[in-house]
Write a protein that holds these residues in place. Sequence first.
Motif, PDB file in Angstrom:
ATOM      1  N   ARG A 273     -10.087  36.383  12.851  1.00 43.59           N
ATOM      2  CA  ARG A 273      -9.631  36.157  13.747  1.00 43.59           C
ATOM      3  C   ARG A 273      -8.960  37.468  14.590  1.00 43.59           C
ATOM      4  NH1 ARG A 273      -7.390  30.243  14.013  1.00 43.59           N
ATOM      5  NH2 ARG A 273      -8.454  29.537  12.509  1.00 43.59           N
ATOM      6  N   ARG A 274      -8.322  38.104  14.085  1.00 41.34           N
ATOM      7  CA  ARG A 274      -7.310  39.244  14.546  1.00 41.34           C
ATOM      8  C   ARG A 274      -9.182  40.628  14.884  1.00 41.34           C
ATOM      9  NH1 ARG A 274      -1.824  41.478  13.846  1.00 41.34           N
ATOM     10  NH2 ARG A 274      -1.575  39.329  13.836  1.00 41.34           N
TER      11      ARG A 274
ATOM     12  N   GLN B 154     -11.621  39.724  15.801  1.00 38.13           N
ATOM     13  CA  GLN B 154     -12.888  38.411  16.672  1.00 38.13           C
ATOM     14  C   GLN B 154     -13.860  39.403  17.367  1.00 38.13           C
ATOM     15  OE1 GLN B 154     -14.145  35.541  16.230  1.00 38.13           O
ATOM     16  NE2 GLN B 154     -15.520  35.825  18.004  1.00 38.13           N
TER      17      GLN B 154
ATOM     18  N   GLU C  23     -14.631  32.723  17.638  1.00 36.69           N
ATOM     19  CA  GLU C  23     -13.261  32.630  17.064  1.00 36.69           C
ATOM     20  C   GLU C  23     -12.521  31.846  16.188  1.00 36.69           C
ATOM     21  OE1 GLU C  23      -8.637  32.275  16.593  1.00 36.69           O
ATOM     22  OE2 GLU C  23     -10.196  30.800  18.021  1.00 36.69           O
TER      23      GLU C  23
ATOM     24  N   GLY D  25     -10.329  29.516  15.096  1.00 34.68           N
ATOM     25  CA  GLY D  25      -9.630  28.757  15.850  1.00 34.68           C
ATOM     26  C   GLY D  25     -10.867  27.758  16.104  1.00 34.68           C
TER      27      GLY D  25
ATOM     28  N   ARG E 219     -12.550  38.983   7.359  1.00 37.32           N
ATOM     29  CA  ARG E 219     -10.984  39.241   6.964  1.00 37.32           C
ATOM     30  C   ARG E 219     -10.777  40.439   6.617  1.00 37.32           C
ATOM     31  NH1 ARG E 219     -10.297  36.009   1.537  1.00 37.32           N
ATOM     32  NH2 ARG E 219     -10.580  37.654   0.411  1.00 37.32           N
TER      33      ARG E 219
ATOM     34  N   ASP F  10      -4.104  41.639   7.114  1.00 40.70           N
ATOM     35  CA  ASP F  10      -3.727  41.359   8.562  1.00 40.70           C
ATOM     36  C   ASP F  10      -3.020  39.610   8.672  1.00 40.70           C
ATOM     37  OD1 ASP F  10      -4.909  38.707  10.098  1.00 40.70           O
ATOM     38  OD2 ASP F  10      -6.861  40.951   9.738  1.00 40.70           O
TER      39      ASP F  10
ATOM     40  N   THR G  30      -3.270  36.950   9.709  1.00 45.50           N
ATOM     41  CA  THR G  30      -4.264  36.382   9.966  1.00 45.50           C
ATOM     42  C   THR G  30      -5.493  35.231   8.472  1.00 45.50           C
ATOM     43  OG1 THR G  30      -6.003  37.581  11.224  1.00 45.50           O
ATOM     44  CG2 THR G  30      -4.683  36.415  11.938  1.00 45.50           C
ATOM     45  N   SER G  31      -5.256  36.915   7.546  1.00 52.82           N
ATOM     46  CA  SER G  31      -5.979  36.847   6.374  1.00 52.82           C
ATOM     47  C   SER G  31      -6.083  35.289   5.579  1.00 52.82           C
ATOM     48  CB  SER G  31      -5.658  37.678   5.297  1.00 52.82           C
ATOM     49  OG  SER G  31      -4.485  37.551   5.040  1.00 52.82           O
TER      50      SER G  31
ATOM     51  N   LEU H 106      -5.540  32.408   7.149  1.00 49.88           N
ATOM     52  CA  LEU H 106      -7.110  31.739   7.879  1.00 49.88           C
ATOM     53  C   LEU H 106      -8.618  31.436   7.926  1.00 49.88           C
ATOM     54  CD1 LEU H 106      -4.326  31.383  10.943  1.00 49.88           C
ATOM     55  CD2 LEU H 106      -5.390  29.480   9.989  1.00 49.88           C
TER      56      LEU H 106
ATOM     57  N   SER I 102      -9.005  42.207   3.563  1.00 50.62           N
ATOM     58  CA  SER I 102      -8.334  41.809   3.007  1.00 50.62           C
ATOM     59  C   SER I 102      -7.113  42.459   1.976  1.00 50.62           C
ATOM     60  CB  SER I 102      -8.110  40.065   3.022  1.00 50.62           C
ATOM     61  OG  SER I 102      -8.490  40.048   1.975  1.00 50.62           O
TER      62      SER I 102
ATOM     63  N   SER J 125      -6.421  47.514   8.096  1.00 50.06           N
ATOM     64  CA  SER J 125      -5.941  46.212   9.697  1.00 50.06           C
ATOM     65  C   SER J 125      -6.963  46.767  10.770  1.00 50.06           C
ATOM     66  CB  SER J 125      -4.360  45.552   9.506  1.00 50.06           C
ATOM     67  OG  SER J 125      -4.031  46.749  10.050  1.00 50.06           O
TER      68      SER J 125
END
Length: 338
Positions: free
Chosen positions: A205-206, A208, A230, A232, A252, A255, A257-258, A260, A281, A298
């Motif tokens: 996510r972040r 990516q 990514e 999503g 992961r 942050d 977005t973890s 997700l 994470s 992060s």
Amino acid sequence: MTTGESRPAGLMAIDREMARQHADAIASFERNAAMAAKAAASIRQSGRLLLLGMGGSHAVGRAVEPLYRALGIDALALPLSEQLGQPLPLEGRTVLVTSQSGESAEVVRWFSEAGSAADVFGLTLEAASFLARTVPCLVGAGGTELAFAATRSLTVTFALHLAILAALGEDPSAALGALDQPQDNDITQALAALAEVTAIVTSGRRLQGLAEALALGLTELSRLPCFSLEGGQLRHGPMEMLGPHIGVILFRGNDPTSDLVTAMAMSVVEAGAPLVVFDSSGQTPVAGAVTLSFKPASGLAAIFAMLPPAQRLMIAFADALIDNAGTPVRSTKITRSE
């Protein structure tokens, strides 16, 4: 896996690059403070940043994109080839052009077509390159990367961005700490999990951009289809490909977005696909995944911690598959044609 005299020359070249990447990255951060301050001043004044590059250079842009956005900068990373074919207006933007060699075909053509602009800066490893002669540049320590797949060049380029981000007010101490005291994770179980796969998809996510950098290196070295989606985008349809012969590597971080990434990891395990998670994470590992755990981090601190073990995994994966890993058969280190 090959060792000693049987190790392919291409991988030995990568080994040499990786052995000095941390020292070169720290030196790059320290030596580029003045130029980083100039780039940061332009970014601060414009408030809009366009990151242009190809291959690993574009993956770096994708990785730092969210870090500039977190500082209130309207940041966008595009492949230089896309900017050539369907250009985004440059007025009112600061542009960072990244090219490890400073000589790639797209870089040369873009400058011949775009004309001069006061707010264009470069990031490169080669002080005598076309890019460094054309615009003000942050230049990474250690000179040109000689091995095929990007390893040291990625780490050094991230350090150049760290210098700019520090000039913009970001605290660099955690990222520098990750460079100064690298974590040596055991990749044995991760390599075993991927032993029977015929393709790999990386995702985050972040983080990516880091996933995209690894997918490129995996493809270059193993010659298997390895690509990045990514989180999503992976969820919206491509989940159909998952199964025992499709490996998945997730990143992961510590942050927002973890959760997700955690949900994706659980879905991958449920689908029966071999899963490796690079995890900074601080959360509980997902059951059924091979997890490489790092200190909670992060941004660039997470990237600097995860990147070397990810590099070692991609190298070992390729080495287990083909005899001459690290020696390109259809590509060159510097891409001079489009």
